[in-house]
Design an enzyme around this catalytic site. Structure first.
Site, short mmCIF file in Angstrom:
data_model
loop_
_atom_site.label_atom_id
_atom_site.label_comp_id
_atom_site.label_asym_id
_atom_site.label_seq_id
_atom_site.Cartn_x
_atom_site.Cartn_y
_atom_site.Cartn_z
N ASP A 194 0.82 -1.22 0.00
CA ASP A 194 0.00 0.00 0.00
C ASP A 194 0.85 1.26 0.00
O ASP A 194 0.71 2.11 -0.89
CB ASP A 194 -0.92 0.04 1.23
CG ASP A 194 -2.11 -0.92 1.09
OD1 ASP A 194 -2.42 -1.33 -0.04
OD2 ASP A 194 -2.70 -1.25 2.13
N ARG B 113 0.49 4.96 17.22
CA ARG B 113 0.00 5.93 16.23
C ARG B 113 0.25 7.38 16.62
O ARG B 113 0.73 8.17 15.80
CB ARG B 113 -1.49 5.70 15.90
CG ARG B 113 -1.81 4.33 15.28
CD ARG B 113 -0.75 3.86 14.35
NE ARG B 113 -1.12 2.67 13.59
CZ ARG B 113 -0.24 1.86 13.03
NH1 ARG B 113 1.05 2.09 13.17
NH2 ARG B 113 -0.63 0.81 12.34
N ASP C 111 -6.89 3.18 12.81
CA ASP C 111 -5.61 3.88 12.71
C ASP C 111 -5.71 5.22 11.99
O ASP C 111 -5.04 6.18 12.35
CB ASP C 111 -4.57 2.98 12.05
CG ASP C 111 -4.13 1.86 12.99
OD1 ASP C 111 -4.16 2.09 14.21
OD2 ASP C 111 -3.78 0.77 12.51
N SER D 194 -3.16 -9.41 7.75
CA SER D 194 -2.65 -8.04 7.89
C SER D 194 -2.04 -7.93 9.28
O SER D 194 -2.70 -8.19 10.29
CB SER D 194 -3.80 -7.05 7.71
OG SER D 194 -3.46 -5.83 8.31
N1 ARG Z 1 -7.32 -3.64 15.91
C1 ARG Z 1 -6.11 -3.04 16.37
C2 ARG Z 1 -6.33 -1.62 16.68
O1 ARG Z 1 -7.29 -1.05 16.23
C3 ARG Z 1 -4.96 -3.23 15.40
C4 ARG Z 1 -5.13 -2.55 14.06
C5 ARG Z 1 -4.01 -2.82 13.09
N2 ARG Z 1 -3.98 -4.20 12.80
C6 ARG Z 1 -3.46 -4.78 11.72
N3 ARG Z 1 -3.44 -6.07 11.68
N4 ARG Z 1 -2.99 -4.11 10.73
O2 ARG Z 1 -5.56 -1.01 17.38
#
Ligand code: ARG
Length: 389
Positions: free
Chosen positions: A13, A92, A121, A173
């Protein structure tokens, strides 16, 4: 030419985003954050340049992440929906902070990220960036570009000679840092199915975990872990060590159907051995040193704290105020907790603290009992009085 600073991971991405942003007329500065994901950063840097980046920043943010994000969260006992120790969510606001800093330094017109429009995110990045610099423009290409599938992106990458790694099948992912790993998508989207073993990256299963238990004693000072056994550790080394150790004993796996901020329920699995061990130990120590009312109130704070972290409100006034509350009582959180790691479980089995409020002479049923049982009668009468009609 306009300039944008992109939070770059090296994946498909964000690699396509570099090219896509250039087509929109931007010079693209890539920012790679090292949060302990254990990747080959020089390979990622090369890929960024090959994709068309005009400049690349790589910053090792692990110390800052641990000091300013993980530590306060540990002190607060923050855990989202009882299972998620927030590794991704905590990273983040830190990445956002550095994006903004680099944007200022580079006199950039905008910042960009590679999050989808369905996740948490994007919210965490954009809310954090907005708090840190309300005027900075934010681009989220994945929300607006034309690609409908991974395959289309791969073809786009091929067309423009963007080096990508498509040989490896990517069934999940994954987001990884030193505090934990978040894994979603693929077969995990089927709630009726147990996560397959291959979905987990570092932890052993209950079956393959070592068959004898491991005891460790963690010493905390003012709410933060300082030693394992008698050996002092820097926090980063301590966390890495506990990740390795916990993994061998299958500690730190969770499987959660969580409520996302955007209103979707999603199934995600997590691996966070060190975080699980430290959370368990810290909470246990607090149970020994905090009086009942403070302890119970702190549970409410922990719940709220976890929501604020999850919701992207790290830089909010409320989060800062909660930190002040949490810190004000960490002065008591000094002592040692002995834990037993065994076949996926992590249990506190012994505790010791100079601030312990446990008084054996009051609790005991033995001869040395000093609790005046006759006083209980009057206490109960007055305690129950308001409830009689
Ligand atoms: N669900 C988790 C959160 O919202 C992780 C999100 C990212 N997860 C990922 N497999 N890319 O903090």
């Amino acid at each position: 030419m306009k300039k944008v600073v992109l939070a770059y991971s090296g994946g498909l991405d964000t690699s396509c985003i570099v090219r896509w942003l250039r087509e929109q007329g931007y010079a693209v500065v890539c920012f790679i954050a090292d949060l302990g994901q254990g990747e080959d950063f020089s390979a990622i840097e090369k890929r960024a340049h090959a994709a068309g980046a005009s400049k690349v920043y790589i910053k090792d943010l692990q110390e800052e992440f641990i000091r300013d994000f993980v530590s306060p969260s540990l002190k607060a006992n923050a855990i989202y929906e009882g299972k998620y120790l927030l590794a991704t969510a905590l990273s983040r606001p830190l990445i956002a902070k550095h994006l903004v800093e680099i944007a200022h330094k580079e006199k950039a017109d905008a910042v960009a990220h590679g999050c989808t429009g369905k996740g948490n995110d994007q919210v965490r990045f954009e809310v954090s960036i907005g708090i840190l610099d309300r005027k900075l423009k934010i681009l989220a290409p994945v929300r607006e570009w034309e690609f409908k599938s991974r395959q289309e992106e791969i073809e786009y990458a091929r067309t423009f000679n963007i080096p990508i790694d498509v040989t490896k099948k990517k069934p999940y992912s994954i987001d990884r840092n030193i505090w934990g790993i978040s894994i979603e998508a693929g077969v995990l989207e089927n709630l009726e199915q147990e996560p397959p073993e291959d979905a987990y990256l570092i932890t052993k299963s209950q079956i393959t975990a070592t068959t004898y238990p491991k005891y460790i004693e963690i010493y905390f000072e003012k709410g933060l872990p300082k030693k394992i056994g008698s050996r002092p550790y820097k926090l980063k080394t301590l966390i890495s060590h506990l990740n390795d150790l916990g993994s061998v004993y299958g500690v730190g796996r969770t499987d959660l159907v969580e409520n996302r901020l955007v209103g979707i329920k999603s199934r995600e699995i997590y691996e966070a051995p060190a975080a699980t061990i430290l959370y368990t130990a810290h909470k246990e120590l607090e149970s020994v040193v905090l009086d009942r009312e403070t302890a119970h109130f702190k549970e409410i704070i922990a719940l709220k704290y976890s929501e604020l972290v999850y919701y992207g409100l790290w830089y909010s006034d409320l989060k800062q105020a909660l930190d002040a509350f949490v810190d004000s009582i960490q002065k008591y959180v000094t002592g040692s907790i002995k834990l037993k790691l065994f076949k996926g479980s992590c249990t506190a089995v012994a505790r010791r603290s100079v601030h312990s409020l446990y008084k054996k002479k009051l609790a005991t049923y033995g001869r040395e009992d000093e609790f005046d049982q006759k006083l209980a009668e009057g206490f109960i009468k007055i305690w129950g009085m308001p409830y009689k009609r």
